[in-house]
Motif scaffolding. Structure first.
Motif, PDB file in Angstrom:
ATOM      1  N   LEU A 240       0.865  -1.277  -0.092  1.00 36.39           N
ATOM      2  CA  LEU A 240      -0.054  -0.143  -0.083  1.00 36.39           C
ATOM      3  C   LEU A 240       0.887   1.285   0.049  1.00 36.39           C
ATOM      4  N   ARG A 241       1.974   1.146   0.833  1.00 39.13           N
ATOM      5  CA  ARG A 241       2.874   2.457   0.749  1.00 39.13           C
ATOM      6  C   ARG A 241       3.524   2.680  -0.463  1.00 39.13           C
ATOM      7  N   LEU A 242       4.000   1.254  -1.183  1.00 38.66           N
ATOM      8  CA  LEU A 242       4.537   1.509  -2.241  1.00 38.66           C
ATOM      9  C   LEU A 242       3.994   2.011  -3.399  1.00 38.66           C
ATOM     10  N   GLU A 243       2.532   1.725  -3.590  1.00 37.89           N
ATOM     11  CA  GLU A 243       1.923   2.633  -4.509  1.00 37.89           C
ATOM     12  C   GLU A 243       1.522   4.000  -4.146  1.00 37.89           C
ATOM     13  N   MET A 244       1.783   4.232  -3.001  1.00 33.47           N
ATOM     14  CA  MET A 244       1.690   5.900  -2.886  1.00 33.47           C
ATOM     15  C   MET A 244       3.205   6.335  -3.036  1.00 33.47           C
ATOM     16  N   GLY A 245       4.296   5.623  -3.142  1.00 35.32           N
ATOM     17  CA  GLY A 245       5.632   6.283  -3.309  1.00 35.32           C
ATOM     18  C   GLY A 245       6.176   6.737  -2.048  1.00 35.32           C
ATOM     19  N   TYR A 246       5.501   6.184  -0.798  1.00 34.80           N
ATOM     20  CA  TYR A 246       6.161   6.790   0.570  1.00 34.80           C
ATOM     21  C   TYR A 246       7.602   5.994   0.756  1.00 34.80           C
TER      22      TYR A 246
ATOM     23  N   GLY B 221       9.935   7.379  -9.284  1.00 34.25           N
ATOM     24  CA  GLY B 221       9.365   6.185  -9.442  1.00 34.25           C
ATOM     25  C   GLY B 221       9.627   5.150 -10.725  1.00 34.25           C
ATOM     26  N   ILE B 222       9.569   4.114 -10.806  1.00 32.79           N
ATOM     27  CA  ILE B 222       9.736   3.169 -11.749  1.00 32.79           C
ATOM     28  C   ILE B 222       8.659   2.157 -11.891  1.00 32.79           C
ATOM     29  N   ARG B 223       7.982   2.168 -13.362  1.00 30.75           N
ATOM     30  CA  ARG B 223       6.996   1.106 -13.679  1.00 30.75           C
ATOM     31  C   ARG B 223       7.324   0.459 -14.622  1.00 30.75           C
ATOM     32  N   LEU B 224       7.261  -1.086 -14.510  1.00 29.73           N
ATOM     33  CA  LEU B 224       7.988  -1.957 -15.657  1.00 29.73           C
ATOM     34  C   LEU B 224       6.610  -2.104 -16.573  1.00 29.73           C
ATOM     35  N   ILE B 225       7.545  -2.108 -17.905  1.00 28.19           N
ATOM     36  CA  ILE B 225       6.381  -2.240 -19.148  1.00 28.19           C
ATOM     37  C   ILE B 225       6.394  -3.653 -19.374  1.00 28.19           C
ATOM     38  N   ASP B 226       7.658  -4.189 -19.549  1.00 29.70           N
ATOM     39  CA  ASP B 226       7.535  -5.904 -19.758  1.00 29.70           C
ATOM     40  C   ASP B 226       7.116  -6.785 -18.536  1.00 29.70           C
ATOM     41  N   PRO B 227       6.367  -7.891 -18.738  1.00 25.32           N
ATOM     42  CA  PRO B 227       5.961  -8.529 -17.703  1.00 25.32           C
ATOM     43  C   PRO B 227       7.282  -8.908 -16.500  1.00 25.32           C
ATOM     44  N   GLY B 228       7.107  -9.042 -15.386  1.00 25.94           N
ATOM     45  CA  GLY B 228       8.059  -9.408 -14.298  1.00 25.94           C
ATOM     46  C   GLY B 228       7.833  -8.574 -13.071  1.00 25.94           C
ATOM     47  N   VAL B 229       8.693  -8.720 -12.103  1.00 17.62           N
ATOM     48  CA  VAL B 229       8.582  -8.001 -10.840  1.00 17.62           C
ATOM     49  C   VAL B 229      10.094  -7.587 -10.525  1.00 17.62           C
ATOM     50  N   ALA B 230      10.061  -6.477 -10.508  1.00 18.33           N
ATOM     51  CA  ALA B 230      11.403  -5.685 -10.027  1.00 18.33           C
ATOM     52  C   ALA B 230      11.198  -5.745  -8.418  1.00 18.33           C
TER      53      ALA B 230
ATOM     54  N   MET C  47       5.112   9.780  -8.848  1.00 18.76           N
ATOM     55  CA  MET C  47       4.742   9.407  -7.597  1.00 18.76           C
ATOM     56  C   MET C  47       3.998  10.378  -6.966  1.00 18.76           C
ATOM     57  N   PRO C  48       2.840   9.911  -6.364  1.00 14.69           N
ATOM     58  CA  PRO C  48       2.261   8.565  -6.064  1.00 14.69           C
ATOM     59  C   PRO C  48       1.866   7.866  -7.455  1.00 14.69           C
ATOM     60  N   PHE C  49       1.956   6.617  -7.404  1.00 17.37           N
ATOM     61  CA  PHE C  49       1.379   5.720  -8.537  1.00 17.37           C
ATOM     62  C   PHE C  49       0.049   5.728  -8.627  1.00 17.37           C
ATOM     63  N   ILE C  50      -0.762   5.871  -7.624  1.00 19.03           N
ATOM     64  CA  ILE C  50      -2.468   6.173  -7.736  1.00 19.03           C
ATOM     65  C   ILE C  50      -2.472   7.256  -6.993  1.00 19.03           C
ATOM     66  N   LYS C  51      -3.850   8.014  -7.258  1.00 19.12           N
ATOM     67  CA  LYS C  51      -4.257   9.160  -6.624  1.00 19.12           C
ATOM     68  C   LYS C  51      -4.509   8.875  -5.230  1.00 19.12           C
ATOM     69  N   PRO C  52      -4.260   9.706  -4.301  1.00 22.99           N
ATOM     70  CA  PRO C  52      -4.148   9.453  -2.829  1.00 22.99           C
ATOM     71  C   PRO C  52      -5.874   9.834  -2.546  1.00 22.99           C
ATOM     72  N   ARG C  53      -6.448   9.337  -1.638  1.00 19.23           N
ATOM     73  CA  ARG C  53      -7.828   9.519  -1.254  1.00 19.23           C
ATOM     74  C   ARG C  53      -7.970   9.950   0.197  1.00 19.23           C
ATOM     75  N   THR C  54      -7.103  10.746   0.876  1.00 23.24           N
ATOM     76  CA  THR C  54      -6.975  11.237   2.115  1.00 23.24           C
ATOM     77  C   THR C  54      -8.040  12.458   2.279  1.00 23.24           C
ATOM     78  N   LYS C  55      -8.618  12.807   3.485  1.00 27.17           N
ATOM     79  CA  LYS C  55      -9.518  13.665   3.786  1.00 27.17           C
ATOM     80  C   LYS C  55      -9.161  15.057   2.835  1.00 27.17           C
ATOM     81  N   SER C  56      -7.923  15.585   2.838  1.00 21.92           N
ATOM     82  CA  SER C  56      -7.475  16.611   1.961  1.00 21.92           C
ATOM     83  C   SER C  56      -6.167  16.261   1.866  1.00 21.92           C
ATOM     84  N   MET C  57      -5.540  16.700   0.674  1.00 20.34           N
ATOM     85  CA  MET C  57      -4.071  16.471   0.490  1.00 20.34           C
ATOM     86  C   MET C  57      -3.485  17.695   0.229  1.00 20.34           C
TER      87      MET C  57
END
Length: 370
Positions: free
Chosen positions: A228-234, A283-292, A354-364
């Protein structure tokens, strides 16, 4: 000797897979597994035992100014109840730890530090602390995190606590829950709306059982907390940041107060801010299949090594492999194509925001370092 939190008994009853973390026997995941826990936090709400974290109370005249010596942030004009994510810096401008500091009143602050760093942090603070200031390590309190889009509704339904007017990064101290005084902070490390409840150890199990009995909630272990924290780039201390990393190269320059130039290690940090560091966290996102994973080397398209990953893994939300790491600052541009070495193969990837997905906190208002 392995340590246990006051909620250890509850994890066993829930069938948790336990494992060592920062000297504690902690739940890594429960019966449904990491993926289900991650998805549940994003869609409903999860509860986490984070009692291994260090909770501190500091008091005394001139404390706000002292905190501006320990960190690059500003505290003297900080609103009562306001929490600040920041970092302790060393003489070389590196990061001793990242932490949350909350102002309770004029001369009293509540601080939460990382589990693996708390003894080091306490020693570091005391080593610089004037005699007029006191530090109390709250070993008699547990910390329960409640995270997810349904967190606020559950808190209100179970305990009658109205947080509708409570902003992100604020605290409600001494709230009556089950007859005990509980500190409720609106924050967390998942990117979802949520809270952390500082509860007396003797009452932690009752509060946990009350929460875990709600149909909207499920217990979540440390493995899903990490994804969860990785998706946020924390950042994860000891991996993405450490004693050699400056806040600026870690892309944490936003914690710096506008007029704070007298903090420990300021020379290097302010030089990085003015001239730019030689490397930057991206932040780094893989294009090819695999897990870095952590330690994977990053190359440019010519095959020249330009950095390495400090965190990495699959993103359940994006259905892709993501990571963060450091590369030469002149090469940092969102969308730039790179290669990441995974098991001897160079896989196509790209630099991602980063974050990789949009945060949904009360206010950012992340960049409000006032």
């Amino acid at each position: 000797m392995i340590l246990k939190t006051a909620l250890h008994e509850a994890h066993g009853a829930l069938g948790a897979k336990m494992g060592p973390f920062a000297g504690y026997d902690m739940p890594l995941y429960y019966k449904e597994g990491v993926l289900k826990e991650h998805e549940w936090v994003r869609s409903s709400a999860g509860i986490f035992d984070v009692s291994h974290m260090g909770q501190l109370i500091m008091e005394g005249p001139g404390l706000a100014a002292f905190l501006e010596k320990l960190t690059p942030s500003s505290f003297q004009n900080k609103q009562f109840g306001r929490a600040q994510y920041t970092v302790l810096t060393n003489e070389e401008g590196g990061i001793v730890d990242d932490l949350i500091i909350t102002r309770l009143d004029e001369e009293k602050f509540f601080i939460v530090v990382n589990a693996g760093c708390k003894e080091k942090d306490i020693a570091w603070i005391k080593n610089h602390m004037p005699a007029s200031i006191t530090l109390d390590y709250l070993q008699d309190r547990s910390l329960i995190a409640l995270q997810g889009p349904k967190a606020e509704a559950v808190l209100n339904e179970l305990f009658g606590v109205d947080t509708s007017d409570m902003p992100y990064m604020f605290i409600m101290p001494d709230v009556d829950i089950l007859g005990e005084k509980v500190h409720i902070s609106r924050l967390g490390y998942t990117g979802e709306d949520g809270f952390e409840l500082s509860v007396p150890n003797d009452d932690a199990l009752e509060v946990w059982n009350k929460l875990s009995g709600h149909q909207a909630l499920k217990p979540v272990g440390l493995a899903a907390r990490d994804s969860l924290r990785l998706e946020m780039g924390y950042c994860l201390y000891g991996h993405d940041i450490d004693g050699a990393t400056s806040p600026v190269e870690a892309d944490l320059g936003w914690v710096m107060g506008k007029n704070n130039t007298g903090f420990i290690g300021a020379k290097r940090v302010l030089e990085d801010k003015e001239k730019g560091p030689s490397r930057l966290r991206v932040g780094i996102r893989l294009i090819d299949p695999g897990v870095a994973r952590e330690g994977s080397d990053i190359f440019n398209e010519k095959g020249e090594k330009i950095g390495s990953l400090t965190s990495g893994g699959p993103s359940p939300t994006l259905k892709a492999s993501i990571g963060q790491g450091y590369i030469r600052s002149g090469l940092v541009k969102t969308g730039n194509k790179v290669l990441v070495e995974v098991r001897g193969k160079k896989l196509a990837a790209e630099i991602a925001d980063m974050p990789f997905i949009k945060p949904r906190t009360k206010s950012m208002k992340k960049k409000d370092a006032a």
